[in-house]
Design a protein around this motif. Structure first.
Motif, PDB file in Angstrom:
ATOM      1  N   UNK A  21       0.856  -1.178   0.000  1.00  0.00           N
ATOM      2  CA  UNK A  21       0.000   0.000   0.000  1.00  0.00           C
ATOM      3  C   UNK A  21       0.896   1.233   0.000  1.00  0.00           C
ATOM      4  N   UNK A  22       0.545   2.208  -0.814  1.00  0.00           N
ATOM      5  CA  UNK A  22       1.331   3.433  -0.892  1.00  0.00           C
ATOM      6  C   UNK A  22       0.533   4.639  -0.432  1.00  0.00           C
ATOM      7  N   UNK A  23       1.213   5.757  -0.221  1.00  0.00           N
ATOM      8  CA  UNK A  23       0.586   7.003   0.209  1.00  0.00           C
ATOM      9  C   UNK A  23       0.795   8.080  -0.846  1.00  0.00           C
ATOM     10  N   UNK A  24      -0.159   8.991  -0.953  1.00  0.00           N
ATOM     11  CA  UNK A  24       0.035  10.207  -1.738  1.00  0.00           C
ATOM     12  C   UNK A  24       0.697  11.229  -0.820  1.00  0.00           C
ATOM     13  N   UNK A  25       2.009  11.372  -0.972  1.00  0.00           N
ATOM     14  CA  UNK A  25       2.772  12.241  -0.064  1.00  0.00           C
ATOM     15  C   UNK A  25       2.879  13.674  -0.566  1.00  0.00           C
ATOM     16  N   UNK A  26       2.141  14.010  -1.606  1.00  0.00           N
ATOM     17  CA  UNK A  26       2.239  15.371  -2.164  1.00  0.00           C
ATOM     18  C   UNK A  26       1.358  16.377  -1.430  1.00  0.00           C
ATOM     19  N   UNK A  27       0.495  15.880  -0.541  1.00  0.00           N
ATOM     20  CA  UNK A  27      -0.411  16.781   0.175  1.00  0.00           C
ATOM     21  C   UNK A  27      -0.782  16.165   1.516  1.00  0.00           C
ATOM     22  N   UNK A  28      -1.336  17.003   2.440  1.00  0.00           N
ATOM     23  CA  UNK A  28      -1.730  16.472   3.741  1.00  0.00           C
ATOM     24  C   UNK A  28      -2.816  15.415   3.582  1.00  0.00           C
ATOM     25  N   UNK A  29      -2.908  14.478   4.502  1.00  0.00           N
ATOM     26  CA  UNK A  29      -2.103  14.342   5.729  1.00  0.00           C
ATOM     27  C   UNK A  29      -0.849  13.504   5.568  1.00  0.00           C
ATOM     28  N   UNK A  30      -0.702  12.826   4.398  1.00  0.00           N
ATOM     29  CA  UNK A  30       0.386  11.861   4.286  1.00  0.00           C
ATOM     30  C   UNK A  30       1.711  12.474   3.869  1.00  0.00           C
ATOM     31  N   UNK A  31       1.759  13.803   3.740  1.00  0.00           N
ATOM     32  CA  UNK A  31       3.051  14.456   3.553  1.00  0.00           C
ATOM     33  C   UNK A  31       3.813  14.520   4.875  1.00  0.00           C
ATOM     34  N   UNK A  32       3.135  14.209   5.983  1.00  0.00           N
ATOM     35  CA  UNK A  32       3.743  14.194   7.311  1.00  0.00           C
ATOM     36  C   UNK A  32       4.212  12.771   7.619  1.00  0.00           C
ATOM     37  N   UNK A  33       5.510  12.601   7.813  1.00  0.00           N
ATOM     38  CA  UNK A  33       6.065  11.268   8.039  1.00  0.00           C
ATOM     39  C   UNK A  33       5.475  10.616   9.280  1.00  0.00           C
ATOM     40  N   UNK A  34       5.041  11.425  10.272  1.00  0.00           N
ATOM     41  CA  UNK A  34       4.470  10.851  11.487  1.00  0.00           C
ATOM     42  C   UNK A  34       3.150  10.140  11.198  1.00  0.00           C
ATOM     43  N   UNK A  35       2.384  10.675  10.266  1.00  0.00           N
ATOM     44  CA  UNK A  35       1.122  10.028   9.892  1.00  0.00           C
ATOM     45  C   UNK A  35       1.400   8.696   9.206  1.00  0.00           C
ATOM     46  N   UNK A  36       2.377   8.697   8.308  1.00  0.00           N
ATOM     47  CA  UNK A  36       2.713   7.458   7.607  1.00  0.00           C
ATOM     48  C   UNK A  36       3.233   6.405   8.581  1.00  0.00           C
ATOM     49  N   UNK A  37       4.066   6.838   9.528  1.00  0.00           N
ATOM     50  CA  UNK A  37       4.587   5.906  10.519  1.00  0.00           C
ATOM     51  C   UNK A  37       3.483   5.392  11.430  1.00  0.00           C
ATOM     52  N   UNK A  38       2.510   6.238  11.728  1.00  0.00           N
ATOM     53  CA  UNK A  38       1.393   5.819  12.571  1.00  0.00           C
ATOM     54  C   UNK A  38       0.606   4.698  11.906  1.00  0.00           C
ATOM     55  N   UNK A  39       0.331   4.852  10.616  1.00  0.00           N
ATOM     56  CA  UNK A  39      -0.400   3.810   9.891  1.00  0.00           C
ATOM     57  C   UNK A  39       0.425   2.526   9.859  1.00  0.00           C
ATOM     58  N   UNK A  40       1.730   2.656   9.630  1.00  0.00           N
ATOM     59  CA  UNK A  40       2.578   1.483   9.571  1.00  0.00           C
ATOM     60  C   UNK A  40       2.609   0.704  10.877  1.00  0.00           C
ATOM     61  N   UNK A  41       2.590   1.410  12.017  1.00  0.00           N
ATOM     62  CA  UNK A  41       2.681   0.740  13.319  1.00  0.00           C
ATOM     63  C   UNK A  41       1.331   0.315  13.873  1.00  0.00           C
ATOM     64  N   UNK A  42       0.239   0.805  13.294  1.00  0.00           N
ATOM     65  CA  UNK A  42      -1.094   0.478  13.806  1.00  0.00           C
ATOM     66  C   UNK A  42      -1.601  -0.865  13.309  1.00  0.00           C
ATOM     67  N   UNK A  43      -0.984  -1.395  12.266  1.00  0.00           N
ATOM     68  CA  UNK A  43      -1.465  -2.629  11.639  1.00  0.00           C
ATOM     69  C   UNK A  43      -0.511  -3.771  11.961  1.00  0.00           C
ATOM     70  N   UNK A  44      -1.065  -4.894  12.372  1.00  0.00           N
ATOM     71  CA  UNK A  44      -0.260  -6.086  12.633  1.00  0.00           C
ATOM     72  C   UNK A  44      -0.107  -6.850  11.318  1.00  0.00           C
ATOM     73  N   UNK A  45       0.842  -6.405  10.516  1.00  0.00           N
ATOM     74  CA  UNK A  45       1.019  -6.935   9.171  1.00  0.00           C
ATOM     75  C   UNK A  45       1.350  -8.431   9.180  1.00  0.00           C
ATOM     76  N   UNK A  46       2.144  -8.867  10.141  1.00  0.00           N
ATOM     77  CA  UNK A  46       2.532 -10.279  10.179  1.00  0.00           C
ATOM     78  C   UNK A  46       1.316 -11.169  10.448  1.00  0.00           C
TER      79      UNK A  46
END
Length: 408
Positions: free
Chosen positions: A286-311
């Protein structure tokens, strides 16, 4: 020869040469591929399109069946002692399918299209080992001569100045993204249109369309000789018929099937002996559109990455098939793949704190967000975990047939 493929790893059904379909010579070999999103190597970014463009446009190197890099348009290459310069020696007398000479300058032009700052490839980062490529792609410099690609047509060489020692770059350029295209691709609106004027550098020409998809014809000027299979029909849709039914009825020679079908096909008296399992060498992500808010903020992207138990999600979706969580953008089985695990740690508490630090405590004020995918068994679980852990509601949508055509 017929094969039925399961896309989890990839399973194949191999029909005996005595079968009516395998021995038939009155029709092309039919392969169910789905419709490509784009036929331009510098534009496509999905595995389905790449599997098709790889037949039409060759790169300098390629992988063999054992995943070892082999010469393709380049007959050899050599690195400087410090690993920061790579010289490809192209095969003599290379030609496009129309007879036009294929020169090192054509390779350079094709690769520059991948990092064109006006419309860079979605896979432009593959070229960032080339000196100056990243700065050029990001528009920080405008002169293409600043990119470390130097073509010597007289000598038949392409010299690549590397940004750092990168002896695996010969593996990287085996990607279909680096396929060599004719110069007319940017000036002729019909350059990628199926038909007699299609110009290829690979083993096949895109010579026409059929009621079901695309027709490929062997390229008689292919550097390795005319391919043994003269005509291939790439079937885009079965119009509601199942792949297994079409294969069993002789309408397909090679086709993907679902994990569920694969589980019983293994016990089918007729089809079971034809089932094979091979590496798919693909990654779902899954990718993010980092050209505009909210996913231009690395903290938001990291939050999504850590919120999901991918394994856990990968393990629960695997069923009886071997499946590995994607801990890298490079799939297992690729030579030189790093052993490092790049998967974000599952840490909902940290995820909520990151989201709050970004200005969206408990998901408050988070804008409407659409999760657009091709449709997978993971989507619902991921949407659910993000809502439960972060308070963010995602609107899941699936790209159906003709999605990209409707946007055109």
């Amino acid at each position: 020869m017929r094969r039925l493929i399961v896309l989890a790893m990839v399973a194949t059904l191999l029909a005996s040469c005595g079968s009516s379909v395998a021995s038939a010579s009155d029709r092309p070999v039919r392969i169910l591929t789905g419709d490509p999103n784009d036929l331009d190597p510098a534009v496509q970014g999905d595995a389905g399109s790449a599997a098709i463009t790889a037949q039409l446009f060759e790169s300098l190197t390629s992988f063999d069946a054992d995943l070892q890099v082999r010469p393709a348009l380049a007959e050899s290459w050599e690195f400087a002692a410090d690993g920061r310069q790579l010289t490809f020696h192209l095969r003599p007398d290379l030609a496009f399918s129309d007879g036009t000479p294929l020169l090192p300058s054509d390779v350079r032009a094709s690769w520059l299209r991948v990092i064109d700052p006006a419309h860079p490839s979605p896979l432009a980062s593959l070229a960032f080992d080339i000196g100056g490529a990243e700065a050029y792609a990001r528009g920080l410099v405008t002169d293409p001569s600043s990119v470390g690609l130097h073509a010597d047509d007289a000598a038949g060489d392409l010299v690549v100045d590397l940004a750092h020692p990168a002896t695996d770059f010969v593996n990287v350029v085996a990607s279909p993204t680096f396929g060599v295209v004719p110069r007319t691709i940017d000036t002729d609106p019909g350059a990628l249109r199926p038909g007699p004027d299609f110009i290829a550098s690979g083993g096949y020409l895109l010579t026409g369309t059929t009621i079901d998809g695309l027709e490929l014809t062997a390229n008689p000027r292919y550097w390795a000789g005319t391919p043994a299979i003269e005509t291939i029909e790439l079937v885009g849709t079965l119009n509601g018929e199942s792949a297994v039914t079409a294969f069993s009825g002789g309408d397909l020679d090679y086709t993907p099937v679902s994990d569920i079908d694969a589980s019983w096909l293994a016990y089918d008296e007729k089809l079971g002996p034809q089932l094979r399992l091979v590496e798919s060498l693909s990654v779902q992500y899954y990718g993010f559109d980092t050209t505009k808010p909210p996913f231009d903020d690395v903290r938001v992207r990291q939050a999504v990455g850590s919120a999901v138990d991918w394994r856990r999600i990968a393990a629960l979706s695997a069923g009886d098939e071997p499946r590995q969580v994607a801990n890298s953008m490079v799939p297992p089985g690729i030579p030189g793949r790093s052993d490092l695990d790049f998967l974000p740690d599952y840490d909902p508490d940290r995820a909520r704190q990151l989201l709050a630090d970004a200005g969206y405590p408990g998901g408050a004020g988070f804008p409407t967000t659409v999760l657009m995918t091709g449709g997978s068994g993971y989507d619902a679980a991921i949407v659910g975990e993000i809502e439960r852990e972060l308070g963010i509601t995602l609107q899941a949508e699936t790209m159906g047939d003709g999605y990209f055509e409707r946007l055109a």
